[in-house]
Scaffold this motif. Structure first.
Motif, PDB file in Angstrom:
ATOM      1  N   GLY A   1       0.546  -1.264  -0.009  1.00 43.32           N
ATOM      2  CA  GLY A   1      -0.371   0.220  -0.088  1.00 43.32           C
ATOM      3  C   GLY A   1       1.050   1.328  -0.136  1.00 43.32           C
ATOM      4  O   GLY A   1       0.675   2.334  -0.577  1.00 43.32           O
ATOM      5  N   LEU A   2       2.060   1.251   0.874  1.00 43.89           N
ATOM      6  CA  LEU A   2       2.956   2.535   0.444  1.00 43.89           C
ATOM      7  C   LEU A   2       3.883   2.246  -0.056  1.00 43.89           C
ATOM      8  O   LEU A   2       4.243   3.916  -0.861  1.00 43.89           O
ATOM      9  CB  LEU A   2       3.827   2.234   2.019  1.00 43.89           C
ATOM     10  N   ALA A   3       4.113   1.406  -1.177  1.00 40.22           N
ATOM     11  CA  ALA A   3       5.224   1.514  -2.199  1.00 40.22           C
ATOM     12  C   ALA A   3       4.038   2.105  -3.024  1.00 40.22           C
ATOM     13  O   ALA A   3       4.814   2.525  -4.072  1.00 40.22           O
ATOM     14  CB  ALA A   3       5.766   0.140  -2.926  1.00 40.22           C
ATOM     15  N   PHE A   4       2.841   1.986  -2.886  1.00 41.23           N
ATOM     16  CA  PHE A   4       2.020   2.515  -4.284  1.00 41.23           C
ATOM     17  C   PHE A   4       1.655   3.982  -4.345  1.00 41.23           C
ATOM     18  O   PHE A   4       0.953   4.534  -4.887  1.00 41.23           O
ATOM     19  CB  PHE A   4       0.685   1.599  -4.711  1.00 41.23           C
ATOM     20  N   GLU A   5       2.568   4.632  -3.328  1.00 41.75           N
ATOM     21  CA  GLU A   5       2.169   5.485  -2.930  1.00 41.75           C
ATOM     22  C   GLU A   5       3.139   6.364  -3.777  1.00 41.75           C
ATOM     23  O   GLU A   5       3.524   7.821  -3.340  1.00 41.75           O
ATOM     24  CB  GLU A   5       1.958   6.496  -1.734  1.00 41.75           C
ATOM     25  N   ILE A   6       3.952   5.348  -4.394  1.00 40.72           N
ATOM     26  CA  ILE A   6       5.724   6.415  -4.891  1.00 40.72           C
ATOM     27  C   ILE A   6       5.308   7.085  -5.853  1.00 40.72           C
ATOM     28  O   ILE A   6       5.947   8.721  -5.948  1.00 40.72           O
ATOM     29  CB  ILE A   6       5.742   4.950  -5.595  1.00 40.72           C
ATOM     30  N   PRO A   7       4.155   7.388  -6.847  1.00 38.72           N
ATOM     31  CA  PRO A   7       3.831   8.219  -7.949  1.00 38.72           C
ATOM     32  C   PRO A   7       3.633  10.087  -6.849  1.00 38.72           C
ATOM     33  O   PRO A   7       4.566  10.722  -7.652  1.00 38.72           O
ATOM     34  CB  PRO A   7       2.873   8.103  -9.109  1.00 38.72           C
ATOM     35  N   ILE A   8       3.179   9.589  -5.684  1.00 33.29           N
ATOM     36  CA  ILE A   8       1.974  10.316  -4.789  1.00 33.29           C
ATOM     37  C   ILE A   8       3.707  11.593  -4.241  1.00 33.29           C
ATOM     38  O   ILE A   8       4.276  12.821  -4.320  1.00 33.29           O
ATOM     39  CB  ILE A   8       1.233  10.881  -3.804  1.00 33.29           C
TER      40      ILE A   8
ATOM     41  N   SER B   1       9.488 -12.230  -3.150  1.00 35.49           N
ATOM     42  CA  SER B   1       8.164 -11.194  -2.817  1.00 35.49           C
ATOM     43  C   SER B   1       8.998  -9.764  -2.516  1.00 35.49           C
ATOM     44  O   SER B   1       8.822  -8.835  -3.318  1.00 35.49           O
ATOM     45  CB  SER B   1       8.007 -11.447  -0.763  1.00 35.49           C
ATOM     46  N   GLN B   2      10.610 -10.221  -2.438  1.00 36.38           N
ATOM     47  CA  GLN B   2      10.975  -8.765  -2.862  1.00 36.38           C
ATOM     48  C   GLN B   2      11.596  -8.173  -4.048  1.00 36.38           C
ATOM     49  O   GLN B   2      11.369  -6.935  -4.758  1.00 36.38           O
ATOM     50  CB  GLN B   2      12.841  -8.908  -2.243  1.00 36.38           C
ATOM     51  N   THR B   3      11.361  -9.170  -5.154  1.00 37.07           N
ATOM     52  CA  THR B   3      11.214  -8.267  -6.522  1.00 37.07           C
ATOM     53  C   THR B   3       9.770  -8.139  -6.942  1.00 37.07           C
ATOM     54  O   THR B   3       9.638  -7.441  -7.505  1.00 37.07           O
ATOM     55  CB  THR B   3      11.286  -9.266  -8.077  1.00 37.07           C
ATOM     56  N   MET B   4       8.633  -8.821  -6.076  1.00 38.73           N
ATOM     57  CA  MET B   4       7.828  -8.417  -6.290  1.00 38.73           C
ATOM     58  C   MET B   4       6.957  -7.120  -6.421  1.00 38.73           C
ATOM     59  O   MET B   4       6.167  -6.625  -6.356  1.00 38.73           O
ATOM     60  CB  MET B   4       6.390  -9.385  -6.098  1.00 38.73           C
ATOM     61  N   LEU B   5       7.580  -7.059  -4.786  1.00 38.12           N
ATOM     62  CA  LEU B   5       7.749  -5.143  -4.901  1.00 38.12           C
ATOM     63  C   LEU B   5       8.581  -4.088  -5.275  1.00 38.12           C
ATOM     64  O   LEU B   5       8.280  -2.742  -5.941  1.00 38.12           O
ATOM     65  CB  LEU B   5       7.503  -5.241  -3.434  1.00 38.12           C
ATOM     66  N   ALA B   6       9.427  -4.464  -5.309  1.00 39.32           N
ATOM     67  CA  ALA B   6      10.409  -3.480  -5.901  1.00 39.32           C
ATOM     68  C   ALA B   6       9.765  -3.553  -8.174  1.00 39.32           C
ATOM     69  O   ALA B   6      10.226  -1.697  -7.824  1.00 39.32           O
ATOM     70  CB  ALA B   6      11.407  -3.889  -6.376  1.00 39.32           C
ATOM     71  N   VAL B   7       9.588  -4.576  -8.550  1.00 45.75           N
ATOM     72  CA  VAL B   7       9.555  -3.672  -9.841  1.00 45.75           C
ATOM     73  C   VAL B   7       8.040  -3.033 -10.121  1.00 45.75           C
ATOM     74  O   VAL B   7       8.548  -1.878 -11.023  1.00 45.75           O
ATOM     75  CB  VAL B   7       9.160  -5.276 -10.542  1.00 45.75           C
TER      76      VAL B   7
ATOM     77  N   MET C   1       6.935  -0.654  -7.986  1.00 42.91           N
ATOM     78  CA  MET C   1       7.572   0.202  -7.397  1.00 42.91           C
ATOM     79  C   MET C   1       7.844   1.182  -8.242  1.00 42.91           C
ATOM     80  O   MET C   1       7.905   2.491  -8.426  1.00 42.91           O
ATOM     81  CB  MET C   1       8.467   0.043  -5.886  1.00 42.91           C
ATOM     82  N   LEU C   2       9.481  -0.030  -9.051  1.00 43.27           N
ATOM     83  CA  LEU C   2      10.145   0.966  -9.925  1.00 43.27           C
ATOM     84  C   LEU C   2       8.831   1.639 -11.182  1.00 43.27           C
ATOM     85  O   LEU C   2       9.261   2.677 -11.402  1.00 43.27           O
ATOM     86  CB  LEU C   2      11.014  -0.018 -11.044  1.00 43.27           C
ATOM     87  N   LEU C   3       8.084   1.388 -11.813  1.00 44.94           N
ATOM     88  CA  LEU C   3       6.579   1.166 -12.366  1.00 44.94           C
ATOM     89  C   LEU C   3       6.447   1.978 -11.908  1.00 44.94           C
ATOM     90  O   LEU C   3       6.173   3.625 -12.649  1.00 44.94           O
ATOM     91  CB  LEU C   3       5.903   0.287 -12.861  1.00 44.94           C
ATOM     92  N   LEU C   4       6.388   2.958 -10.781  1.00 42.65           N
ATOM     93  CA  LEU C   4       4.946   3.472  -9.991  1.00 42.65           C
ATOM     94  C   LEU C   4       6.045   4.841 -10.271  1.00 42.65           C
ATOM     95  O   LEU C   4       5.567   6.425  -9.992  1.00 42.65           O
ATOM     96  CB  LEU C   4       4.525   3.068  -8.772  1.00 42.65           C
ATOM     97  N   PHE C   5       7.240   4.712 -10.164  1.00 44.54           N
ATOM     98  CA  PHE C   5       8.259   5.718 -10.200  1.00 44.54           C
ATOM     99  C   PHE C   5       8.574   6.430 -11.389  1.00 44.54           C
ATOM    100  O   PHE C   5       8.100   7.653 -11.737  1.00 44.54           O
ATOM    101  CB  PHE C   5       9.854   5.433  -9.722  1.00 44.54           C
ATOM    102  N   GLU C   6       8.379   5.854 -12.576  1.00 42.43           N
ATOM    103  CA  GLU C   6       8.217   6.632 -14.052  1.00 42.43           C
ATOM    104  C   GLU C   6       7.273   6.683 -14.210  1.00 42.43           C
ATOM    105  O   GLU C   6       7.209   8.190 -15.386  1.00 42.43           O
ATOM    106  CB  GLU C   6       8.243   4.961 -15.235  1.00 42.43           C
ATOM    107  N   GLY C   7       6.046   6.226 -13.902  1.00 40.61           N
ATOM    108  CA  GLY C   7       4.583   6.822 -13.686  1.00 40.61           C
ATOM    109  C   GLY C   7       3.822   8.294 -12.828  1.00 40.61           C
ATOM    110  O   GLY C   7       3.978   9.597 -13.435  1.00 40.61           O
TER     111      GLY C   7
END
Length: 249
Positions: free
Chosen positions: A164-171, A212-218, A220-226
């Motif tokens: 939930g917090l990781a998906f806040e990266i675009p914000i 699980s680390q990879t499934m969170l990191a990837v 996060m990187l896509l959301l960063f680009e967004g």
């Protein structure tokens, strides 16, 4: 300009807003508590489906069969009431914001809520089946898989909050660029460091397995680009202040 309210009035309004937010969580909890066991079973489905036929969930603590569903229902009530809680925060701070700040904050409140929900949905429907299937398949021969219900609850809540917090990266990216702390171009130049940082964060926020680390990191990187794309539509705060002053007669 309206006369500023005295400090005591602000404190009273803050108290009222907090009480309404707490009351909304309790109201949702009262509506859901009757189905606490069913809610827990629904959350346990990804693990139960991944377990071998001999696998089962156990309760090692006397009060766990009651407190684990109770705790899960309380956390779920908070998740459901988040839009109203954020509205109370918005209603308290909005009168003190400038027009351009309101144009920024209100959409971000809505999008941050949706992104948080999206992170939880992603964790439940995508991450859980893969992670639990992996854990069940790597169990040594002769070891019976029997997961404690309280340990399982703590595990999934940790993943829910992490995603939930990781998906806040675009914000976060939009706010940093709008505040003038950085720029989209500067963040793009630091992309290699951000990639490494995403995997480090994934290591810290998820269980100690590379999957699980990879499934969170990837994500996060896509959301960063967004976030980089969205940040281009927001001017830095100083530029907006200058444009608003120029519009004044």
């Amino acid at each position: 300009m309206s006369q500023q309210l005295p400090l005591i009035s602000h404190l009273l309004e803050l108290r009222n807003r907090l009480l309404r937010a707490i009351a909304s969580v309790l109201l949702v909890f009262v509506c859901l508590v009757y189905w606490a066991k069913d809610i827990y079973h629904y959350m346990a489905v990804p693990l139960l489906q991944a377990m071998p036929e001999s696998g089962t969930m156990i309760a090692t603590d006397v009060g766990a069969p009651f407190f684990a569903p109770f705790k899960l229902t309380m956390v779920l009530s908070l998740f459901i009431a988040i839009p109203y809680v954020l509205y109370q925060i918005w209603a308290f701070v909005a009168p003190g914001l400038y027009k351009h700040e309101k144009r920024l904050v209100f959409p971000l409140l809505i999008s941050s809520t949706l992104l948080f929900y999206l992170g939880i949905v992603f964790a439940y429907y995508v991450v859980f089946p893969v992670v639990f299937g992996f854990f069940a398949n790597v169990a040594p021969e002769g070891v019976q898989v029997a997961t404690d219900i309280s340990s399982y609850l703590n595990f999934i809540l940790k993943l829910f909050f992490a995603f939930g917090l990781a998906f806040e990266i675009p914000i976060a990216v939009v706010l940093l660029c709008w505040a003038g702390v950085t720029t989209p171009e500067d963040l793009k130049s630091k992309r290699p460091y951000i990639v490494v940082g995403a995997f480090v964060v994934g290591m810290l926020l998820t269980p100690p397995d590379i999957l699980s680390q990879t499934m969170l990191a990837v994500p996060m990187l896509l959301l960063f680009e967004g976030g980089l794309l969205a940040a281009r539509f927001y001017k830095p705060a100083d530029d907006e202040d200058d444009s608003e002053e120029a519009e004044q007669p």
